[in-house]
Design a protein around this motif. Structure first.
Motif, mmCIF file in Angstrom:
data_model
loop_
_atom_site.group_PDB
_atom_site.id
_atom_site.type_symbol
_atom_site.label_atom_id
_atom_site.label_comp_id
_atom_site.label_asym_id
_atom_site.label_seq_id
_atom_site.Cartn_x
_atom_site.Cartn_y
_atom_site.Cartn_z
ATOM 1 N N VAL A 1 13.395 64.049 15.378
ATOM 2 C CA VAL A 1 14.504 64.107 16.464
ATOM 3 C C VAL A 1 15.482 65.306 15.963
ATOM 4 C CG1 VAL A 1 16.295 62.658 17.296
ATOM 5 C CG2 VAL A 1 14.214 61.385 16.271
ATOM 6 N N ALA B 1 18.247 67.744 15.749
ATOM 7 C CA ALA B 1 19.593 67.686 16.283
ATOM 8 C C ALA B 1 20.235 66.489 16.669
ATOM 9 C CB ALA B 1 20.054 69.046 16.859
ATOM 10 N N GLY B 2 19.223 65.444 16.742
ATOM 11 C CA GLY B 2 19.623 64.105 17.197
ATOM 12 C C GLY B 2 19.193 64.109 18.662
ATOM 13 N N LEU B 3 18.450 65.085 19.094
ATOM 14 C CA LEU B 3 17.861 64.810 20.558
ATOM 15 C C LEU B 3 16.826 64.036 20.698
ATOM 16 C CD1 LEU B 3 18.135 68.689 21.459
ATOM 17 C CD2 LEU B 3 19.836 66.938 21.845
ATOM 18 N N LYS B 4 16.577 63.407 21.839
ATOM 19 C CA LYS B 4 15.710 62.673 21.980
ATOM 20 C C LYS B 4 14.440 63.096 22.928
ATOM 21 C CE LYS B 4 14.098 57.948 23.663
ATOM 22 N NZ LYS B 4 14.654 56.610 24.103
ATOM 23 N N MET B 5 13.532 63.457 22.483
ATOM 24 C CA MET B 5 12.381 64.329 23.207
ATOM 25 C C MET B 5 11.271 63.294 23.705
ATOM 26 S SD MET B 5 13.708 67.116 22.304
ATOM 27 C CE MET B 5 12.656 68.149 22.850
ATOM 28 N N ASP C 1 5.938 66.098 22.753
ATOM 29 C CA ASP C 1 6.123 66.745 21.534
ATOM 30 C C ASP C 1 5.222 66.738 20.490
ATOM 31 O OD1 ASP C 1 7.850 67.822 19.733
ATOM 32 O OD2 ASP C 1 9.015 65.807 19.321
ATOM 33 N N PRO D 1 13.229 69.108 29.023
ATOM 34 C CA PRO D 1 14.056 69.428 27.648
ATOM 35 C C PRO D 1 13.047 69.755 26.472
ATOM 36 C CG PRO D 1 15.360 67.765 29.094
ATOM 37 C CD PRO D 1 13.818 68.172 29.644
ATOM 38 N N THR D 2 12.073 68.924 26.409
ATOM 39 C CA THR D 2 10.920 69.072 25.482
ATOM 40 C C THR D 2 10.525 70.431 25.534
ATOM 41 O OG1 THR D 2 10.630 66.908 25.323
ATOM 42 C CG2 THR D 2 9.146 68.223 24.215
ATOM 43 N N LEU E 1 13.146 73.337 24.480
ATOM 44 C CA LEU E 1 13.488 73.388 23.084
ATOM 45 C C LEU E 1 12.566 74.187 22.251
ATOM 46 C CD1 LEU E 1 15.274 72.690 20.706
ATOM 47 C CD2 LEU E 1 13.904 70.744 20.446
#
Length: 621
Positions: A370, A372-376, A381, A501-502, A505
């Motif tokens: 996880v 930086a606290g981001l939900k991937m 992932d 987003p995944t 990143l």
């Protein structure tokens, strides 16, 4: 308005004067006290450039060039007694053929420092009937005084003509060796700004002295019938070492030119035109630098003589750059092979590579959790993380496979320092590119996946608005879609949007790593370009002999008294260091693309690849 024009004010301080000093004179009348009206001829401002080395010369004839456009006389030498007028004319005609300068007898010079020379004054005046020139100058140095008298005779008017004469002393040696650099063109008539016409007038004086070099090759020890006074009249400047080097340079240049032609022919052979040799030769910075230095060597050691001063300075700058490059390379070579530093570098390379691999593994493990606290997206992932971890595992195996040969590779790389420091830096840049090839692969994978999703989302976004991209016309046109197409488009748009987003990143992380490597390689290439392009010879010339690179002149008042000619001292204004670098900077190659910040940010946002080399057909902003 020039300094010598009517109404100008002259102070005793040295100042930079625009080239309007040499401009067209203004007509004015002189009416001395006690003179009858109408007994004088209208006078003009006459500039006489007199070499300071001839101020103590014996009486004789003034040899120089008359510039009618500027109403100026440039004195080059003084012919002493005894002489035969026919021999003087014949000698001057021979000098004119060689120098292509209209040299003539402009007048007489009388130095009244001795009693016996006072009787020569009348005889010198009569020489004007033999050497006809209009106007005829009469310069004389008063006995026991620092004052000079200067008159002109006009045979057209039939009476002596008194001109307002300005006597300008100049250093003949410095003026001959200096190269006047034209200033930038100016469209505004601002005070203190040198315009193009004024610069050409000033250049006429410099060119006259420079082209008359053949006149300065005779000294008083020659057995010829003509005795001259000039800056080399006491003895021609020469160096035995320089003359021997000139004689030895001819066979050496021929041999080096032959060897370089063989090497260049081998490099241009058909073998290097086939893939993959052609690709490697065009992409590796080492090959580019070696080819660039070969071109430099061929230019420096060519048998062709430099056509002008600019080409001569370019040859000298390249030669000094090559010498400095090789000298720095030999210093680096001695440092590497002293105390077995090659072995120490080889032993430290494998642990550094393992440390970088472990840091990348930790980074991928962080991204698979996880970050930086981001939900991937869990599934994507895990797939991307394991894919990159496998590449790191392959890379570690590859490095450990090469570990027995690393010391030998570094040993041969160190020997390349004999070719110059720039070659070693180029090899270092290529080694960094090879050692970070896995990071480049990660960046390419992430960029391609991110670019695919960005362009997919933009295409599906046009579908929602009833638009489509017309490939033939390269524009967006309206289009009608049925219900099934809209449903499938909505489904694909939703999937790509939630997976973005995944992917973004991973793309962001590996792009930052890739930019870090590119910055390191960019610093190395900046050092290479600095050594290749810096005009070291010109900078050294500006530091040691600043008069050789002239930007203009300034004048210092020596004497200003009513009824006597104004005497000035011409001094050379050297070119600034910034102008020297800008004027003589050598052109360099650059294998890196030169994109603007806007183009670079656009490529990063849309996921386009940032190649470490130039691409054919790239548009550079």
């Amino acid at each position: 308005m020039g300094l010598l024009s009517e109404g100008a004010v002259v102070t005793g301080e040295a100042r930079a004067i625009p080239a309007g000093l040499l401009g067209a004179p203004r007509s004015r009348r002189l009416k001395p006290e006690g003179s009858a009206p109408g007994s004088r001829v209208p006078s003009m401002v006459l500039k006489v450039f007199f070499p300071s080395c001839c101020s103590s010369a014996d009486s004789g004839l003034l040899i120089g060039r008359w510039i009618p456009e500027q109403n100026s006389a440039v004195i080059l030498a003084v012919v002493h007694f005894p002489f035969i007028p026919f021999q003087v004319k014949q000698y001057l005609s021979e000098v004119q053929k060689v120098s292509q300068v209209e040299i003539a007898v402009l007048g007489t010079w009388c130095n009244n420092k001795k009693e016996k020379e006072e009787s020569l004054a009348k005889f010198l005046e009569d020489l004007g009937t033999i050497f006809s020139h209009e106007p005829w100058l009469q310069l004389s140095k008063e006995k026991g005084s620092k004052f000079w008298s200067c008159h002109t005779l006009s045979r057209q008017a039939g009476t002596p003509k008194e001109d307002q004469i300005i006597l300008i002393y100049y250093d003949q040696r410095k003026t001959m060796l200096s190269q006047l650099h034209p200033p930038e063109m100016s469209l505004d008539n601002q005070p203190g700004v040198i315009t193009a016409p004024d610069a050409s007038k000033l250049a006429a004086v410099f060119d006259t002295v420079a082209k008359s070099e053949v006149l300065f090759l005779t000294d008083r020890y020659d057995d010829g019938p003509i005795k001259l006074s000039h800056w080399q009249s006491e003895g021609v400047e020469a160096s035995i070492i320089v003359e021997l080097a000139k004689q030895a340079s001819v066979p050496v240049c021929m041999l080096l030119t032959f060897l370089l032609s063989l090497v260049s022919g081998l490099c241009r052979s058909r073998i290097f035109k086939f893939w993959p040799l052609s690709f490697i030769w065009s992409k590796l910075s080492t090959c580019e630098q070696v080819g660039y230095r070969l071109e430099h060597l061929r230019f420096v050691f060519s048998n062709q003589k430099a056509e002008n001063q600019t080409q001569l300075m370019r040859k000298a700058n390249i030669f000094v750059s090559l010498l400095l490059d090789v000298a720095l390379g030999i210093v680096l070579l001695s440092w590497l092979y002293k105390k077995n530093r090659i072995g120490q570098l080889a032993d430290a390379l494998i642990p550094v590579a393992d440390h970088v691999a472990r840091e990348l593994q930790d980074l991928l493990q962080w991204l698979m959790g996880v970050p930086a606290g981001l939900k991937m997206n869990r599934a994507l992932d895990q797939v991307l993380g394991r894919f990159f971890l496998y590449h790191i595992h392959l890379w570690i195996s590859y490095i450990h496979l090469l570990s027995p040969f690393i010391e030998m590779i570094l040993w041969y790389v160190g020997l390349s320092a004999c070719l110059g420091l720039t070659v070693v830096l180029s090899i270092l840049s290529d080694i960094i590119a090879l050692l970070t090839f896995h990071i480049y692969c990660f960046y390419v994978y992430g960029a391609r996946l991110y670019c695919l999703k960005i362009y997919g989302l933009s295409s599906l976004w046009r579908l929602f608005r009833g638009k489509k991209w017309n490939v033939l016309r390269q524009r967006v046109d309206s289009c009608s879609y049925d219900l099934d197409q809209l449903f499938i488009g909505t489904l694909l748009f939703t999937i790509l949007l939630f997976l973005l987003p995944t992917t973004a990143l991973y793309y962001l992380v590996f792009t930052l790593l890739r930019l870090l490597v590119v910055i390191v390689q960019g610093v190395i290439h900046l050092l290479v370009d600095l050594i290749d392009s810096l005009p070291l010879y010109s900078i050294g010339l500006r530091l040691c002999r600043s008069y050789r690179l002239a930007a203009g002149v300034k004048f210092r008042v020596l004497e200003q008294e009513t009824g006597r000619p104004l005497r000035l001292l011409m001094q050379i204004n050297p070119l600034s260091y910034g102008s020297v670098v800008q004027t003589y900077r050598l052109p360099t190659y650059s294998c890196y693309p030169k994109d603007s910040w806007g183009s670079l940010c656009k490529k990063l946002f849309f996921g386009e690849l940032i190649y470490p080399w130039k691409q054919k057909g790239d548009k550079q902003d």
